[in-house]
Design an enzyme around this catalytic site. Sequence first.
Site, mmCIF file in Angstrom:
data_model
loop_
_atom_site.group_PDB
_atom_site.id
_atom_site.type_symbol
_atom_site.label_atom_id
_atom_site.label_comp_id
_atom_site.label_asym_id
_atom_site.label_seq_id
_atom_site.Cartn_x
_atom_site.Cartn_y
_atom_site.Cartn_z
ATOM 1 N N HIS A 46 0.819 -1.218 -0.072
ATOM 2 C CA HIS A 46 0.062 0.011 0.017
ATOM 3 C C HIS A 46 0.945 1.206 0.069
ATOM 4 C CE1 HIS A 46 -2.741 2.951 1.921
ATOM 5 N NE2 HIS A 46 -3.645 1.948 1.494
ATOM 6 N N LYS A 63 -10.930 -0.968 10.423
ATOM 7 C CA LYS A 63 -10.987 -2.177 9.546
ATOM 8 C C LYS A 63 -11.288 -3.445 10.337
ATOM 9 C CE LYS A 63 -7.670 -0.310 6.138
ATOM 10 N NZ LYS A 63 -8.312 -0.105 4.697
#
Length: 404
Positions: free
Chosen positions: A121, A224
């Site tokens: 990422h 998350k």
Amino acid sequence: MVVTDIRQQFPILGRTVKGKPLVYFDNAATSQKPQSVIDALSHYYAHYNANIHRGIHTLAEEATHAYEAARFAVQEFIGAAEVEEIIFTRGTTEGINLVAYTWGRQNIAAGDEIIISGMEHHSNIVPWQIVCEEKNAILKVIPVKDNGELDMDAYKSLLSSKTKLVSIVQVSNSLGTVNPVKEMIGAAHEVGAKVLVDGAQSAVHLDIDVQDMDCDFFAFSGHKVYGPTGIGALYGKKELLENMPVFQGGGEMIREVTFEKTTYNDLPYKYEAGTPNIADTIALKTALDFIKDTGKESIRKHEAELLAYATAQLQAIPGLTIIGQAGNKVSLVSFVIDGVHPQDMGVLLDNMGIAVRTGHHCTQPLMKRFGIPGTIRASFAVYNQKEEIDVLIAGLHKAIKMLT
Ligand code: PMP
């Protein structure tokens, strides 16, 4: 585990989008929140909102107690040896940046090498590029194979005495690949390098045991793991955290301040400058309690069924290619369709009440590696059902007809 009972705990799942029942498949971006997490936030503000640590009044004591209880909950969630090894952050991004700005600046010198992977990422690329530019160090990248797994032979050949840090994602947010981090950490330690694991996607799906993994740092985000936004945690081995320079300066992180010299607080407060995000930290514990009560094993079993079902259904669609078919994957499917731009598909699916993510997923180099502008990504959580995958498949068929 009864999914319909789980769904009852998530009020947002009862809403409609564009007149259709919401099908929420954007869980890798952020998961929805159970009522218990929403209640924990409002309960804090309604009943014991106060600044923590320094207050001696009842509200401050209650808030401090709840805030520190969350630290114990995170310690247990990731299997850390000591509670002082848990630093609260805004999320994975801040955790990685904290390590880059403190440990990185102290330990990386000209000519040193930092290894990341081709599936990182942007949060686990850019901080290291900044350190490398500043220190004249070199960033090395582990290649990704066609099936979405890391090339482990290439990784081993990149490791050398020059390697100071390996910073790798445990689960790819774009492919779903589960990387063999324990093996990678062992190999890195053999050459004397430290290892940071980006747990943004893994924490919600896998059992995390930082001691067994033997990572030096582990970062994850609350939003998350069914928790609030704006809160996450960084784990670091105590010895490393004790020797690293401070990150931000301000209140909380000091022992004594004079104009001549300031001394710093003990762990973990040394890295928590300013009034922290008290409410979201407290509610993070509630989210971790939700996962514990539901049982990660049951969650995983359910998600594995969803993944297998979705993969089979998607593969039957002509012109559709799944990007990333690693042997070990979490419940996430990324795909492209001949002649269809992912964004157009995202818009049409949204019109049917289906939330998927389209684009590069903050992994532009990975998209370049596969020669695509982006993918359509459906990521599944504990509350998703096979029936919803059927809705997605029907929606895809309909949209493909419209777009091609
Ligand atoms: N790493 C990975 C693998 C991610 O999926 C994400 C979030 N998409 C991040 C890092 C960054 O997390 P956050 O935005 O919560 O800081």
